[in-house]
Design a protein around this motif. Structure first.
Motif, PDB file in Angstrom:
ATOM      1  N   GLU A  77       0.843  -1.193   0.000  1.00  0.00           N
ATOM      2  CA  GLU A  77       0.000   0.000   0.000  1.00  0.00           C
ATOM      3  C   GLU A  77       0.884   1.250   0.000  1.00  0.00           C
ATOM      4  OE1 GLU A  77      -3.192   2.145   2.983  1.00  0.00           O
ATOM      5  OE2 GLU A  77      -2.723   0.037   3.277  1.00  0.00           O
ATOM      6  N   GLU A  79       0.841   5.611   0.368  1.00  0.00           N
ATOM      7  CA  GLU A  79       0.095   6.756   0.867  1.00  0.00           C
ATOM      8  C   GLU A  79       0.596   7.992   0.122  1.00  0.00           C
ATOM      9  OE1 GLU A  79      -0.706   8.270   5.287  1.00  0.00           O
ATOM     10  OE2 GLU A  79       1.413   8.328   4.721  1.00  0.00           O
ATOM     11  N   LYS A  80      -0.324   8.711  -0.490  1.00  0.00           N
ATOM     12  CA  LYS A  80       0.054   9.932  -1.196  1.00  0.00           C
ATOM     13  C   LYS A  80      -0.062  11.105  -0.227  1.00  0.00           C
ATOM     14  CE  LYS A  80      -1.405   8.212  -5.668  1.00  0.00           C
ATOM     15  NZ  LYS A  80      -2.307   8.364  -6.813  1.00  0.00           N
ATOM     16  N   VAL A  81       1.019  11.875  -0.119  1.00  0.00           N
ATOM     17  CA  VAL A  81       1.065  13.013   0.787  1.00  0.00           C
ATOM     18  C   VAL A  81       1.426  14.254  -0.019  1.00  0.00           C
ATOM     19  CG1 VAL A  81       2.198  13.970   2.822  1.00  0.00           C
ATOM     20  CG2 VAL A  81       1.841  11.500   2.666  1.00  0.00           C
ATOM     21  N   VAL A  89       5.224  10.139  -1.906  1.00  0.00           N
ATOM     22  CA  VAL A  89       4.612   8.831  -1.718  1.00  0.00           C
ATOM     23  C   VAL A  89       5.310   8.124  -0.561  1.00  0.00           C
ATOM     24  CG1 VAL A  89       4.190   6.590  -2.785  1.00  0.00           C
ATOM     25  CG2 VAL A  89       3.995   8.654  -4.151  1.00  0.00           C
ATOM     26  N   ASN A  90       4.536   7.656   0.400  1.00  0.00           N
ATOM     27  CA  ASN A  90       5.066   6.838   1.503  1.00  0.00           C
ATOM     28  C   ASN A  90       4.703   5.389   1.236  1.00  0.00           C
ATOM     29  OD1 ASN A  90       6.011   9.099   2.882  1.00  0.00           O
ATOM     30  ND2 ASN A  90       4.060   9.384   3.941  1.00  0.00           N
ATOM     31  N   LEU A  92       3.999   1.867   2.782  1.00  0.00           N
ATOM     32  CA  LEU A  92       3.572   1.393   4.094  1.00  0.00           C
ATOM     33  C   LEU A  92       3.733  -0.118   4.240  1.00  0.00           C
ATOM     34  CD1 LEU A  92       0.249   3.457   4.226  1.00  0.00           C
ATOM     35  CD2 LEU A  92       2.483   4.095   5.139  1.00  0.00           C
TER      36      LEU A  92
END
Length: 182
Positions: A77, A79-81, A89-90, A92
């Protein structure tokens, strides 16, 4: 850092990713030598630092990221920040493995190589390695208590990312292969 764009089949992977005497192995050897020197130097000091080295690896194919150190090869997965610099993008839930020596890395590297092939087979993609990016991240963590073995007491200190980009042999690709690389 390697500069320029070496031609196809010129040994770039061997230089960066060769199990023995590649850039990653040499870098890890230097890291472990520095850790040993820091241990020796802190022997007489009141402040004692302890270090931990972790490795993680992931494969990027089209719009998906796969955890290459997890035997199940799960899609990860992201995470867009958004911040003042734009989109970040992180990643996870990536598997992180502690390594204590170049021998540990050699063992992990063999797993990475085997699992890259497994992932290509799982996805049904021929020449998967030349159509996907591999990222190997080496993290150095630091703790101010020499005796601590608890991973939660360590803080990030430094990080190196080694990236093997998808192949540049477009002349040998079909239109479908070219779309997969893009």
């Amino acid at each position: 850092m390697l500069k320029g764009i070496p031609q196809f089949n010129q040994g770039k992977n061997r230089t960066k990713f060769a199990e023995l005497n590649g850039m990653i192995t040499i870098s890890l050897g230097d890291i472990f030598n520095i850790i040993d020197l820091a241990r020796q130097a802190s022997g007489s000091s009141k402040i004692r630092n302890s270090f931990m080295v972790q490795i993680c690896a992931y494969q990027v194919f089209m719009d998906s990221i796969f955890d290459i150190l997890d035997k199940q090869l799960p899609e990860i997965e992201i995470e867009k920040v958004y911040d003042e610099l734009g989109l970040n993008v992180n990643i996870l839930g990536l598997t992180e493995v502690n390594i204590n020596s170049k021998d540990d890395f050699s063992y992990i590297f063999k797993q990475i190589s085997a699992r890259k092939k497994d992932l290509g087979f799982k996805l049904g993609v021929e020449n998967f390695s030349s159509k996907s990016h591999l990222v190997i991240k080496i993290k150095l963590l630091k703790c101010q208590h020499m005796e601590s073995k608890n991973p939660e007491s360590f803080e990030p200190y430094s990080e190196i990312n080694f990236v093997k980009l998808a192949g540049s042999n477009f002349g040998l690709c079909s239109d479908k292969d070219l779309r997969e690389v893009q």
